[in-house]
Design an enzyme around this catalytic site. Sequence first.
Site, short mmCIF file in Angstrom:
data_model
loop_
_atom_site.label_atom_id
_atom_site.label_comp_id
_atom_site.label_asym_id
_atom_site.label_seq_id
_atom_site.Cartn_x
_atom_site.Cartn_y
_atom_site.Cartn_z
N SER A 194 20.56 -26.74 2.84
CA SER A 194 19.38 -25.88 2.69
C SER A 194 19.64 -24.77 1.68
CB SER A 194 19.01 -25.23 4.02
OG SER A 194 17.94 -24.32 3.79
N GLU A 241 11.21 -23.98 9.39
CA GLU A 241 10.78 -23.49 8.06
C GLU A 241 9.25 -23.64 7.90
OE1 GLU A 241 13.07 -25.03 4.53
OE2 GLU A 241 11.13 -25.84 3.94
N LYS A 249 19.15 -30.49 10.00
CA LYS A 249 18.38 -30.09 8.81
C LYS A 249 16.89 -30.36 9.03
CE LYS A 249 17.29 -28.48 4.91
NZ LYS A 249 16.56 -29.24 3.99
N ASN A 272 23.92 -40.67 -13.22
CA ASN A 272 22.47 -40.79 -13.06
C ASN A 272 22.05 -42.06 -13.78
OD1 ASN A 272 20.15 -38.75 -12.08
ND2 ASN A 272 19.34 -40.07 -13.69
N HIS A 329 15.62 -27.66 11.20
CA HIS A 329 15.61 -26.48 10.33
C HIS A 329 14.30 -26.47 9.54
CE1 HIS A 329 16.22 -24.80 6.28
NE2 HIS A 329 17.11 -23.97 6.79
N ASN A 330 13.95 -27.60 8.99
CA ASN A 330 12.73 -27.67 8.19
C ASN A 330 11.48 -27.50 9.05
OD1 ASN A 330 14.48 -28.13 6.11
ND2 ASN A 330 13.33 -29.82 5.24
#
Length: 462
Positions: A134, A196, A189, A34, A192-193
């Site tokens: 997810s 969602e 994805k 990081n 998918h969202n």
Amino acid sequence: MNKLNSIGIIGLGVMGKALTENLLEKKISVSVYNRSTNKEKHVISNFISTNKHITDLKGFTKLLPFIKSLKQPRKIILMLPAGKIIDTLLKSLNDLLINNDIIIDCGNSNYKDAKKRSDFLSKNKIEFIDCGISGGQEGAKKGPSIMIGGKKTNYIKIKSFLKTISAKDNNNLSCCAHMGGLGSGHYVKMIHNGIEYGEMQLIAETFSLLKIHHNYNQIANIFEEWNKTEHSSFLLKATINILRKKNNENTHILDTILDEAKSKGTGVWASKEGLNIASSNSIMISSVMARNLSLNKTLREKMNLKRNKTDNSINLNSLKEAFIMARIINHHQGFQLLLKASSLYNWKMEISEIARIWTNGSIIKSNLMIELIRLMKKNSNILKINSVFKDLIKKEKSIKKLILFATQNSIPVNCYSSAYNFWISVTSKSLNANLIQAQRDYFGNHGYIDIEKNSFKNYNWH
Ligand code: 6PG
């Protein structure tokens, strides 16, 4: 010589940390990186000191030693926010990595970026995989649902560790699968969202309708009854828990939250994608619109109108039927969008396999998703299955009643209305689109199909 680690993770935000913990739990050695600028100064040192008993973990704030700490060919997971930050990082990694090293972008990146990024890295023969994940923080830690895009050969190289850390379905199979070529992991994805967003908004609209005559506890009890049945879902369970949470002053936490709904991009991208490829994803679009409409609280406060409410409360059985119907349509729309995209982009997606990997780990895991695997194996267009079609015909009256009740009580029901409009449109032999065609031809000479002559023509309207 220092022992080399199996996986590298870049980005120790909430999701990066959770995924690292998941890998370590499965005895996979990890190096984490990081940056150490400003607020992130102590991210690595804090994480390493809380996990100092773990020998399989190494932390870095400089890229070169991080890279050198990994076994070759290196496997590096990016857990970063979508956007420029990833491109900047890829430029640095491109100078440090070598042939066959693999970078896996596990953030919510735009699917269009995958090809561009892969092309950039391929000059140095560095491989790129787009990966949708997810499950939020909990999922990342205990087992997420994982959607992979890119070359199958690359998938084969990474699948064993991804399958180890992913959630498991009812048959103990990993909720991790290869979706198709580059971009398809992030694409799936994104949709998918979109689903969602629709699911969240349908629950929120149901809550608004119930709120007129029920308190939070009663609503939680109603949802709890639904959740005991085959209609249970993670999002409904989450909503029950939210409705029950109170602070020390006995105030519902929900009442302390500003009612402006934010978003990070994927729902908007999913909505736009449906528009781009002419798919009928009206529920996800309406859910984005509902969030947008919520945004200007100050203006809403100024323009607030008091409106009458009906004395009677909504019929719970019919509300439940309408909720079930709208959810089926929401999922149907999402999967139809995926099917259309798969054929357009030549991804050859296996639609029931996508439902399968969303049955656990995923935010939209539910009993309906489990049922969809079975249904979509019969027919990827579930509305063509007789039993589903007949069931929706029975439920039509419930969604009508819901919309009537919402109108009488001035409650916006963006998603329920979209579900209803979708249903009556797809089950109507005639629509008004011939008038639209006529208007287009009238002012723009765009032409239309003459159904009597079965030919394309213009009419001389003037
Ligand atoms: C998931 C979620 C997650 C997403 C959030 C935030 O499947 O775990 O989809 O990836 O980022 O739900 O989305 P918004 O901020 O756009 O609501």
